[in-house]
Scaffold this motif. Sequence first.
Motif, PDB file in Angstrom:
ATOM      1  N   THR A 151      44.786  43.531  49.489  1.00 55.37           N
ATOM      2  CA  THR A 151      43.559  44.078  48.906  1.00 55.37           C
ATOM      3  C   THR A 151      43.120  45.350  49.632  1.00 55.37           C
ATOM      4  N   ARG A 152      43.449  45.479  50.914  1.00 49.73           N
ATOM      5  CA  ARG A 152      43.147  46.706  51.655  1.00 49.73           C
ATOM      6  C   ARG A 152      43.916  47.880  51.047  1.00 49.73           C
ATOM      7  N   LYS A 153      45.106  47.600  50.495  1.00 47.38           N
ATOM      8  CA  LYS A 153      45.899  48.642  49.819  1.00 47.38           C
ATOM      9  C   LYS A 153      45.358  48.945  48.427  1.00 47.38           C
ATOM     10  N   GLY A 154      44.344  48.150  47.978  1.00 49.12           N
ATOM     11  CA  GLY A 154      43.757  48.364  46.654  1.00 49.12           C
ATOM     12  C   GLY A 154      44.506  47.641  45.551  1.00 49.12           C
ATOM     13  N   CYS A 155      45.237  46.599  45.916  1.00 53.32           N
ATOM     14  CA  CYS A 155      46.040  45.876  44.928  1.00 53.32           C
ATOM     15  C   CYS A 155      45.487  44.476  44.683  1.00 53.32           C
ATOM     16  N   CYS A 156      46.057  43.796  43.698  1.00 52.50           N
ATOM     17  CA  CYS A 156      45.690  42.421  43.347  1.00 52.50           C
ATOM     18  C   CYS A 156      46.536  41.463  44.181  1.00 52.50           C
ATOM     19  N   PHE A 157      45.984  40.285  44.452  1.00 51.87           N
ATOM     20  CA  PHE A 157      46.743  39.271  45.186  1.00 51.87           C
ATOM     21  C   PHE A 157      46.538  37.916  44.533  1.00 51.87           C
ATOM     22  N   ARG A 158      47.647  37.273  44.173  1.00 49.20           N
ATOM     23  CA  ARG A 158      47.641  35.896  43.691  1.00 49.20           C
ATOM     24  C   ARG A 158      48.890  35.220  44.223  1.00 49.20           C
ATOM     25  N   ALA A 159      48.700  34.199  45.051  1.00 54.90           N
ATOM     26  CA  ALA A 159      49.818  33.539  45.733  1.00 54.90           C
ATOM     27  C   ALA A 159      50.480  32.466  44.860  1.00 54.90           C
ATOM     28  N   HIS A 160      50.775  32.802  43.658  1.00 55.79           N
ATOM     29  CA  HIS A 160      51.491  31.907  42.737  1.00 55.79           C
ATOM     30  C   HIS A 160      51.903  32.724  41.534  1.00 55.79           C
ATOM     31  N   PRO A 161      52.846  32.367  40.724  1.00 48.08           N
ATOM     32  CA  PRO A 161      53.880  31.375  40.993  1.00 48.08           C
ATOM     33  C   PRO A 161      54.947  31.941  41.926  1.00 48.08           C
ATOM     34  N   ALA A 162      55.894  31.104  42.286  1.00 50.95           N
ATOM     35  CA  ALA A 162      57.009  31.556  43.123  1.00 50.95           C
ATOM     36  C   ALA A 162      57.907  32.481  42.313  1.00 50.95           C
ATOM     37  N   GLY A 163      58.584  33.375  42.993  1.00 57.59           N
ATOM     38  CA  GLY A 163      59.574  34.224  42.337  1.00 57.59           C
ATOM     39  C   GLY A 163      59.033  35.493  41.715  1.00 57.59           C
ATOM     40  N   VAL A 164      57.741  35.757  41.863  1.00 56.59           N
ATOM     41  CA  VAL A 164      57.157  37.008  41.356  1.00 56.59           C
ATOM     42  C   VAL A 164      56.336  37.625  42.490  1.00 56.59           C
ATOM     43  N   PRO A 165      56.045  38.934  42.409  1.00 53.03           N
ATOM     44  CA  PRO A 165      55.225  39.546  43.464  1.00 53.03           C
ATOM     45  C   PRO A 165      53.840  38.897  43.539  1.00 53.03           C
ATOM     46  N   TRP A 166      53.381  38.610  44.749  1.00 56.68           N
ATOM     47  CA  TRP A 166      52.039  38.072  44.941  1.00 56.68           C
ATOM     48  C   TRP A 166      51.035  39.187  45.166  1.00 56.68           C
ATOM     49  N   CYS A 167      51.510  40.314  45.631  1.00 59.14           N
ATOM     50  CA  CYS A 167      50.685  41.510  45.807  1.00 59.14           C
ATOM     51  C   CYS A 167      51.178  42.511  44.771  1.00 59.14           C
ATOM     52  N   PHE A 168      50.288  42.898  43.854  1.00 57.19           N
ATOM     53  CA  PHE A 168      50.733  43.720  42.720  1.00 57.19           C
ATOM     54  C   PHE A 168      49.637  44.679  42.283  1.00 57.19           C
ATOM     55  N   TYR A 169      50.070  45.743  41.577  1.00 56.54           N
ATOM     56  CA  TYR A 169      49.168  46.797  41.140  1.00 56.54           C
ATOM     57  C   TYR A 169      48.260  46.336  39.998  1.00 56.54           C
ATOM     58  N   HIS A 170      47.061  46.955  39.961  1.00 56.29           N
ATOM     59  CA  HIS A 170      46.161  46.780  38.825  1.00 56.29           C
ATOM     60  C   HIS A 170      46.769  47.463  37.610  1.00 56.29           C
ATOM     61  N   ARG A 171      46.264  47.118  36.450  1.00 52.09           N
ATOM     62  CA  ARG A 171      46.606  47.834  35.230  1.00 52.09           C
ATOM     63  C   ARG A 171      45.311  48.462  34.725  1.00 52.09           C
ATOM     64  N   THR A 172      45.379  49.675  34.222  1.00 49.64           N
ATOM     65  CA  THR A 172      44.196  50.363  33.686  1.00 49.64           C
ATOM     66  C   THR A 172      44.136  50.119  32.190  1.00 49.64           C
ATOM     67  N   VAL A 173      42.980  49.664  31.719  1.00 53.43           N
ATOM     68  CA  VAL A 173      42.793  49.406  30.284  1.00 53.43           C
ATOM     69  C   VAL A 173      41.547  50.125  29.803  1.00 53.43           C
ATOM     70  N   GLU A 174      41.555  50.501  28.524  1.00 53.31           N
ATOM     71  CA  GLU A 174      40.380  51.132  27.928  1.00 53.31           C
ATOM     72  C   GLU A 174      39.363  50.061  27.570  1.00 53.31           C
ATOM     73  N   GLU A 175      38.089  50.384  27.789  1.00 50.74           N
ATOM     74  CA  GLU A 175      37.028  49.439  27.429  1.00 50.74           C
ATOM     75  C   GLU A 175      36.643  49.636  25.975  1.00 50.74           C
TER      76      GLU A 175
END
Length: 99
Positions: free
Chosen positions: A75-99
């Motif tokens: 989160t200090r890097k400005g990314c998302c963190f979710r420690a599940h599921p196995a086999g995928v990145p747990w620290c990953f970039y946000h996605r930008t969406v239009e409101e």
Amino acid sequence: AKCQCKVVPRERTNCGYPGISAAECRKIGCCFNASVPSVPWCYNPKQKKVKKVCPNDPYTRINCGYPGIKAKDCTRKGCCFRAHPAGVPWCFYHRTVEE
């Protein structure tokens, strides 16, 4: 988008040249509304509103960290963190969406 052209007449910023046609105005990515005198008829649209979200699908995550990264470091890097599921990145970039 139509909603981007809903600009209060006094807040319009000119986007064309005197005498520009509606078609030419729209072709250059601007809004056209000739219903109010003494304000620009060809004007800049409102900026799109965007927000950052953490993607829900774990298989679309784009890695932002390294194996074993801690949540606070991620989160200090400005990314998302979710420690599940196995086999995928747990620290990953946000996605930008239009409101």
